[in-house]
Scaffold this motif. Sequence first.
Motif, PDB file in Angstrom:
ATOM      1  N   VAL A  84       0.884  -1.222  -0.118  1.00  0.00           N
ATOM      2  CA  VAL A  84       0.052  -0.006   0.017  1.00  0.00           C
ATOM      3  C   VAL A  84       0.890   1.369   0.061  1.00  0.00           C
ATOM      4  O   VAL A  84       0.562   2.396  -0.608  1.00  0.00           O
ATOM      5  N   ARG A  85       2.090   1.237   0.638  1.00  0.00           N
ATOM      6  CA  ARG A  85       2.909   2.454   0.831  1.00  0.00           C
ATOM      7  C   ARG A  85       3.897   2.429  -0.266  1.00  0.00           C
ATOM      8  O   ARG A  85       4.691   3.551  -0.167  1.00  0.00           O
ATOM      9  N   ARG A 102      -5.001  -0.400  -5.262  1.00  0.00           N
ATOM     10  CA  ARG A 102      -4.349   0.087  -4.417  1.00  0.00           C
ATOM     11  C   ARG A 102      -5.269   1.067  -3.684  1.00  0.00           C
ATOM     12  O   ARG A 102      -5.184   1.416  -2.661  1.00  0.00           O
ATOM     13  N   PHE A 103      -6.035   1.941  -4.393  1.00  0.00           N
ATOM     14  CA  PHE A 103      -6.680   3.112  -3.934  1.00  0.00           C
ATOM     15  C   PHE A 103      -7.799   2.646  -3.178  1.00  0.00           C
ATOM     16  O   PHE A 103      -8.044   3.109  -1.810  1.00  0.00           O
ATOM     17  N   ASP A 110      -4.269   3.477   4.950  1.00  0.00           N
ATOM     18  CA  ASP A 110      -3.408   4.633   5.097  1.00  0.00           C
ATOM     19  C   ASP A 110      -3.790   5.676   4.371  1.00  0.00           C
ATOM     20  O   ASP A 110      -3.373   5.701   2.925  1.00  0.00           O
ATOM     21  N   LEU A 111      -4.273   6.804   4.782  1.00  0.00           N
ATOM     22  CA  LEU A 111      -4.819   7.795   4.001  1.00  0.00           C
ATOM     23  C   LEU A 111      -3.824   8.740   3.183  1.00  0.00           C
ATOM     24  O   LEU A 111      -4.202   8.900   2.169  1.00  0.00           O
ATOM     25  N   ARG A 116      -0.959  10.025  -1.903  1.00  0.00           N
ATOM     26  CA  ARG A 116       0.063   9.952  -2.889  1.00  0.00           C
ATOM     27  C   ARG A 116      -0.049   9.147  -4.079  1.00  0.00           C
ATOM     28  O   ARG A 116       0.318   9.570  -5.034  1.00  0.00           O
ATOM     29  N   VAL A 117      -0.835   8.383  -4.076  1.00  0.00           N
ATOM     30  CA  VAL A 117      -1.329   7.380  -5.209  1.00  0.00           C
ATOM     31  C   VAL A 117      -2.046   8.220  -6.151  1.00  0.00           C
ATOM     32  O   VAL A 117      -2.052   8.385  -7.249  1.00  0.00           O
TER      33      VAL A 117
END
Length: 204
Positions: A84-85, A102-103, A110-111, A116-117
Amino acid sequence: MKFENVVLGVLAMKPFHGYELMKWFDVEGQFIRSNTHHSQIYRELARMVKNGLVEFEIDARDGKPDAKVYRITEMGRQVLMEWVRSPYEPTSRFQDADFNTRFTFAVALDLEAALRVVETELTYRRAQVAKSRVRKRGLVGVQPIDGFDAERYLRYGEQMHYFGADSVDRWMDWLETMRTMITTELESRDAATDTDTDTEEHTA
């Protein structure tokens, strides 16, 4: 995008029976990963159990075959969070499955990673549009084979271009909306944290 990332993301929601997991991929999961065969799911679960990412317990059922209930392990959670990160790399085609997956899980886990995505995707699409909208379209110096209607190819190709341009513009508008929503939520969360900290200091 690894299949295990999708499975870990689903199991982060709750433990699943194997049959429930199959149903999830048939319904909600079809928009993330298409044509996922049931045998693929069970092979992946077996591999992930072997690697310590997933564990299961037996759900004994009267008059019916026992079922396995799969749940994510601490190691699996760590692998999920690493994915995710991790840096997101957009593909040339927007609304790619990797972004969607991923979104979908990042906003719950993890907001900041989700932001970032979104920002990476938005930056990439803006640059892509700026470069591609001005390109010359058409057939130059080609010698089509008999039966290849170049005029019709161009005519319908233009319609596809207009639809694609409109679609990617709407996609960028949606990304802007998501960025605003996430940023607002993060700011509200930070403000609440600051208030709690000030209250604790005054109490102390």
